[in-house]
Each structure stands twice: as C-alpha cells, then as structure tokens.
Design an enzyme around this catalytic site. Structure first.
Site, mmCIF file in Angstrom:
data_model
loop_
_atom_site.group_PDB
_atom_site.id
_atom_site.type_symbol
_atom_site.label_atom_id
_atom_site.label_comp_id
_atom_site.label_asym_id
_atom_site.label_seq_id
_atom_site.Cartn_x
_atom_site.Cartn_y
_atom_site.Cartn_z
ATOM 1 N N GLU A 79 0.809 -1.301 0.080
ATOM 2 C CA GLU A 79 0.052 0.046 -0.007
ATOM 3 C C GLU A 79 0.872 1.348 0.076
ATOM 4 O O GLU A 79 0.616 2.169 -0.699
ATOM 5 C CB GLU A 79 -1.036 -0.016 1.079
ATOM 6 C CG GLU A 79 -2.009 -1.055 1.075
ATOM 7 C CD GLU A 79 -3.105 -0.960 2.252
ATOM 8 O OE1 GLU A 79 -2.807 -0.278 3.327
ATOM 9 O OE2 GLU A 79 -3.896 -1.974 2.172
ATOM 10 N N HIS A 125 -10.238 1.099 0.093
ATOM 11 C CA HIS A 125 -10.814 0.450 1.263
ATOM 12 C C HIS A 125 -12.366 0.409 1.066
ATOM 13 O O HIS A 125 -12.800 -0.633 1.940
ATOM 14 C CB HIS A 125 -10.474 0.976 2.567
ATOM 15 C CG HIS A 125 -9.109 0.917 2.831
ATOM 16 N ND1 HIS A 125 -7.887 1.491 2.193
ATOM 17 C CD2 HIS A 125 -8.371 0.041 3.813
ATOM 18 C CE1 HIS A 125 -6.810 1.399 2.662
ATOM 19 N NE2 HIS A 125 -7.024 0.393 3.677
#
Length: 296
Positions: free
Chosen positions: A154, A187
């Site tokens: 990420e 997300h």
C-alpha cells in the site's frame, strides 16, 4: 530501468493526467484482489495468500508507470534523480528514516500504548509468543497480510508511486491531501464483500465504510507527509505496520477504567496529541534525512 538512470518527473500538462494515472494505480491494486474469484471469505488463508501475491505483483509493476511518465535527463541537472530516489528508496538518511517517524507516531499513540497488555502483543505478534503459534496457518497469513504485505504494497503504490505523479502538478500540501483519497476509496471495496455475506444491515456496513474511509484518509495524509518530508518510503511502511498493530484508539475502553487509571490514561492521550503536534515538523526536518529529492 537501471538504478543509475537519471530522470525528471513528467511535465504536468494537466491535473487530469496526474489524477487519472493515480486512478489507474488504485484500480489495478483493488482489482488484483478479485482476480481469484469469490468462493472463499477474505480472511480465509487461501484468499489471503492469493491476494498477497496479487498486490505484490502490482506493487512491483507500478513503478513502470512512473518511469513511463518521466523523462530521461541530463545527469548534470540538479533537479534530476534516479527513479529509486523518487520512489523513496535511498541510503542517505536511512537510519533516521527508520526510527524517527516511528518515534513520532508512538508519541501520538501514547495513550493507546499505555492501555496495551501483554496479551495484545502476543495476539498481534506471534513471534513474541509460543513458537507453536506459527504452525497455525490462520495466524501466519493474518500476520503476513496485516504487518508485512499490506503496509509494504500500500505504501509503495499509494505513496511512493502516486506522490511523484501528483507533486509536479500541485503544491505539496494539495498532494498530501489528494493522494489519501485514492487510499481511502480503495478500502471501500470491503463493502461489496460484507454486503454479499449478508451478516450485517446495509446501513451499518456503509456507516462502517465511511468511518474507515475517514480514518484511512487521515492516516494516508500523515503517511504522505512523512514520505515527502523525509524522501524515504521506509518510514511510512514502518508507521503503517505500527498503526495496523495498534488499531483505532479504543476511547470507549477508557471510560470503563477505574477513576484514577481513567485520569492517567486520559492525560497521556492529551500529552501524546500535543506532543505529536509540537514535534511533527521538527522531527521531520528534511535535512535530517538528506532529502533533496522533495525539497520543502
């Protein structure tokens, strides 16, 4: 794409090109999670292993987009750096980048750290517990995803590859606050899985998703700030791992403590927040990290 190749960041013709490039990276990252099908839950060890492989591949390929949008440069130009430097992979100032951002983050979590129990450490970091714990495949894959692959991939995709695409088109401040939006939206895909499972009411799922989007975006802004201030990716990765371990502060638990402990923990929360704000810029002084890649 050799390490000694000098490049300059691409000439920004429009915000659209910059934003769209980041959008492609975000779609590639999230999309890679679903190439394996949907027959197993996201926390199943097999699913975790496959998704870890997918996002690792995306994180390895993402710098290619950054390189494609950069231009070869005369090595005599002071504004030119290697692609690795733009990605935050440098040796200069590496020791400071490893420890100081983590220390700063720990100051912010002074209150939550005071609430930590040994049992929490053992549950989150099996290496501190019995060796037999490592034989549990669920523990192994959970640890791998949350504390290794997740933070690493990420940060590489959403910070190291996106910020060099954004900063030529806007101020550092704008880049710091725009970059996390891709991270936060990425997300939201959890909503799809939770709705499909049908274990919770849709309104609760969406409320949880909005809450998660909010705090992941805040963390993303902080991580982007650390990256641009230090010029290193290792600091954001370590801070990300630490924050995953700590989780969101459990303010409600404080209220259930006895009066004296509640007072002490509450004071530590306040001291941590004030200390973090006071130390934010001094502890991220770019000169400490030999940061001439992203000059402030």
């Amino acid at each position: 794409m050799a390490s000694d190749t000098e490049v300059t960041l691409f000439e920004c013709s429009s915000y659209f090109r910059s934003i769209f490039s980041c959008f492609l990276l975000s779609v590639a990252y999230v999309g890679s999670l679903y190439v394996w099908g949907k027959h197993l839950a996201r926390d199943h060890p097999t699913t975790i292993k496959k998704r870890c492989a997918s996002v690792m591949l995306v994180s390895l390929l993402s710098p290619i987009l950054l390189y494609a949008l950069s231009t070869n440069a005369d090595t005599s130009q002071s504004t030119s750096h290697s692609l690795w430097s733009y990605l935050g992979v440098r040796s200069e100032g590496i020791l400071a980048a490893v420890f100081i951002p983590l220390l700063l983050t720990m100051v912010l979590f002074l209150g939550p750290l005071s609430m930590l129990k040994y049992e929490d450490l053992v549950d989150a970091l099996p290496i501190l517990g019995e060796k037999s714990i490592w034989k549990d495949e669920v523990i192994q894959t959970f640890w791998l995803r949350n504390y290794v692959v997740g933070p690493l991939t990420e940060e590489v995709v959403f910070r190291a590859c996106m910020l060099p695409l954004l900063v030529p088109c806007m101020s550092y401040t704008k880049a710091i606050f725009i970059c996390p939006l891709f991270f936060g939206v990425a997300h939201i895909h959890h909503v799809i899985e939770r709705l499909r499972q049908g274990n919770h009411k849709p309104v609760h799922i969406w409320f949880s998703a909005i809450f998660q989007f909010s705090y992941t975006s805040v963390f993303g802004a902080y991580s982007a700030f650390i990256f641009l201030r230090t010029g290193h990716i290792i600091g954001p990765i370590i801070c990300h791992t630490f924050c995953n371990f700590m989780g969101f502060p459990e303010f409600g638990t404080v209220l259930r403590y006895p009066p004296l402990r509640r007072l002490v923990v509450s004071i530590l929360y306040i001291i941590g927040l004030i200390g973090f704000i006071y130390l934010l810029f001094p502890l991220t002084e770019p000169s400490w990290y030999s940061n001439n890649v992203y000059p402030w």
